[in-house]
Design a protein around this motif. Structure first.
Motif, short mmCIF file in Angstrom:
data_model
loop_
_atom_site.label_atom_id
_atom_site.label_comp_id
_atom_site.label_asym_id
_atom_site.label_seq_id
_atom_site.Cartn_x
_atom_site.Cartn_y
_atom_site.Cartn_z
N HIS A 140 10.47 5.03 -9.45
CA HIS A 140 9.62 3.94 -8.99
C HIS A 140 8.40 4.40 -8.19
N ASP A 141 8.50 5.50 -7.45
CA ASP A 141 7.40 5.94 -6.59
C ASP A 141 6.83 7.28 -7.02
N VAL A 142 7.13 7.70 -8.26
CA VAL A 142 6.73 9.03 -8.69
C VAL A 142 5.20 9.15 -8.76
N GLY A 143 4.50 8.04 -8.98
CA GLY A 143 3.03 8.07 -8.99
C GLY A 143 2.47 8.44 -7.63
N ASN A 144 3.13 7.98 -6.58
CA ASN A 144 2.72 8.32 -5.22
C ASN A 144 2.81 9.83 -5.00
N LEU A 145 3.91 10.41 -5.44
CA LEU A 145 4.10 11.86 -5.32
C LEU A 145 3.05 12.61 -6.13
N LEU A 146 2.81 12.16 -7.36
CA LEU A 146 1.83 12.84 -8.21
C LEU A 146 0.44 12.81 -7.59
N MET A 147 0.06 11.65 -7.03
CA MET A 147 -1.28 11.55 -6.46
C MET A 147 -1.42 12.39 -5.18
N VAL A 162 -2.22 2.42 5.30
CA VAL A 162 -0.96 1.70 5.13
C VAL A 162 -0.16 1.72 6.43
N ALA A 163 -0.16 2.86 7.13
CA ALA A 163 0.54 2.96 8.41
C ALA A 163 -0.04 2.00 9.44
N ALA A 164 -1.33 1.68 9.28
CA ALA A 164 -1.99 0.75 10.21
C ALA A 164 -1.79 -0.71 9.80
N GLY A 165 -1.08 -0.92 8.68
CA GLY A 165 -0.75 -2.28 8.27
C GLY A 165 -1.40 -2.77 7.00
N ALA A 166 -2.21 -1.95 6.34
CA ALA A 166 -2.87 -2.38 5.11
C ALA A 166 -1.89 -2.35 3.95
N PRO A 167 -1.99 -3.29 2.99
CA PRO A 167 -1.11 -3.25 1.81
C PRO A 167 -1.45 -2.05 0.93
N ARG A 168 -0.42 -1.33 0.48
CA ARG A 168 -0.64 -0.09 -0.26
C ARG A 168 -1.41 -0.30 -1.56
N GLY A 169 -0.97 -1.26 -2.37
CA GLY A 169 -1.62 -1.45 -3.67
C GLY A 169 -3.10 -1.72 -3.54
N ASP A 170 -3.48 -2.64 -2.66
CA ASP A 170 -4.89 -2.98 -2.47
C ASP A 170 -5.67 -1.79 -1.92
N THR A 171 -5.04 -1.04 -1.02
CA THR A 171 -5.71 0.11 -0.42
C THR A 171 -5.93 1.21 -1.45
N LEU A 176 -8.94 4.70 -4.41
CA LEU A 176 -8.77 5.55 -5.60
C LEU A 176 -9.36 4.94 -6.87
N GLY A 177 -9.37 3.60 -6.92
CA GLY A 177 -9.81 2.92 -8.14
C GLY A 177 -8.66 2.60 -9.08
N TYR A 178 -7.43 2.92 -8.66
CA TYR A 178 -6.22 2.61 -9.42
C TYR A 178 -5.06 2.67 -8.43
N THR A 179 -3.87 2.30 -8.88
CA THR A 179 -2.72 2.31 -7.97
C THR A 179 -1.72 3.38 -8.39
N SER A 180 -0.87 3.75 -7.45
CA SER A 180 0.13 4.78 -7.74
C SER A 180 1.16 4.29 -8.75
N VAL A 202 5.45 0.19 -13.60
CA VAL A 202 4.14 -0.45 -13.51
C VAL A 202 4.23 -1.86 -12.92
N ASN A 203 5.28 -2.60 -13.26
CA ASN A 203 5.36 -4.02 -12.90
C ASN A 203 6.25 -4.31 -11.70
N GLN A 204 6.64 -3.29 -10.95
CA GLN A 204 7.62 -3.49 -9.87
C GLN A 204 7.10 -4.40 -8.76
N ALA A 205 5.78 -4.44 -8.54
CA ALA A 205 5.25 -5.27 -7.46
C ALA A 205 5.32 -6.75 -7.79
#
Length: 277
Positions: A140-147, A162-171, A176-180, A202-205
């Protein structure tokens, strides 16, 4: 840059051994022969060692030492082997990016994977395969590791936001111009995993909003919410008042039934530690 083009241009893209890909396809064949599985396992020394180690572990409680792959395949069964092969292949594909706690990442991934499998077995999702659910959680989070491996500087910027409270996908989309999760799904496709697994990543969110609603993505969505409860030592009833509640309802997960087995989740993932060594 388009996700697929980015992957094509990436150097040293992590790869899963061909034998692992073939074994995962073989496991989906209901008529697969144990001898065929054993023969392929023996083509990979690392896999062979891990299969024998698992077969001789206290978890299986055998009094007789298992010394052959054929005996180990019979003892472990297809489900345990599928999980071990998928986990071993994915874990071995990655080296730790600079400053990245790879072991903590995989422990979390194994926990989410174990929760996916637990939800299938303890819910009403009898039409879903528990081991496919496990693999979806593992990926599920392998894209995060790859990036983090390919673009560590910008991913650290994402992590800080994200640690400051921003949503990961939007950030990720903004920086980046794409999501993990898009990258993770593309990587799963590059590895020739089944479409159901790629779609789960891809559709987990938003699993119910996908073009074809994905139940495996729904499992990952709910399992991630359960994982937060586990690490926060929160009761399960919080799940059914959280943002994941509509997905849990869609999957017909019942609070009372799951609560009866909630104490099982504490041990999830512990038997996978050998794959991280």
């Amino acid at each position: 840059m388009h996700v697929q083009k980015m992957l094509e241009q990436a150097h040293q893209l992590p790869s899963i051994p061909k034998v692992v890909q073939e074994l995962l396809r073989d496991f989906d064949d209901p008529n697969v022969d144990a001898g065929k599985i054993a023969a392929k396992l023996q083509l990979d020394q690392a896999l062979t060692a891990k299969v024998l180690r698992l077969a001789n572990s206290s978890f299986y409680g055998g009094t007789r030492k298992v010394s052959s792959v054929n005996d180990a395949v019979v003892l472990l069964g297809v489900d345990s082997l599928r999980t071990m092969v998928a986990a071993g292949g994915v874990v071995a594909a990655f080296k730790a990016p600079e400053g990245f706690d790879l072991r903590a990442f995989w422990r979390k991934s194994f926990m989410v994977a174990g929760l996916c499998r637990w939800l299938v077995k303890r819910g009403k999702l009898r039409n879903l395969n528990a081991e496919t659910a496990f693999t979806a959680g593992l990926l599920h989070d392998v894209g995060n590791l790859l990036m983090h491996a390919l673009d560590g500087e910008r991913m650290r910027e994402v992590d800080a936001a994200v640690a400051a409270g921003a949503p990961r996908g939007d950030t990720e989309q903004m920086i980046l111009g794409y999501t993990s999760v898009e990258i993770g799904g593309a990587l799963a496709s590059h590895w020739h995993f089944p479409d159901a697994l790629c779609e789960a990543v891809v559709n987990q969110a938003a699993p119910m909003a996908a073009r074809v609603p994905s139940e495996y993505a729904g499992l990952v969505h709910v399992a991630r919410a359960c994982h937060l409860l586990v690490i926060g030592k929160q009761p399960l009833d919080r799940l059914f008042s959280s943002a994941a509640a509509p997905v849990a309802s869609w999957l017909e997960l019942e609070q009372e039934t799951l609560e009866d087995y909630w104490d099982e989740v504490a041990a999830l993932g512990n038997d996978m530690d050998a794959l991280l060594d």
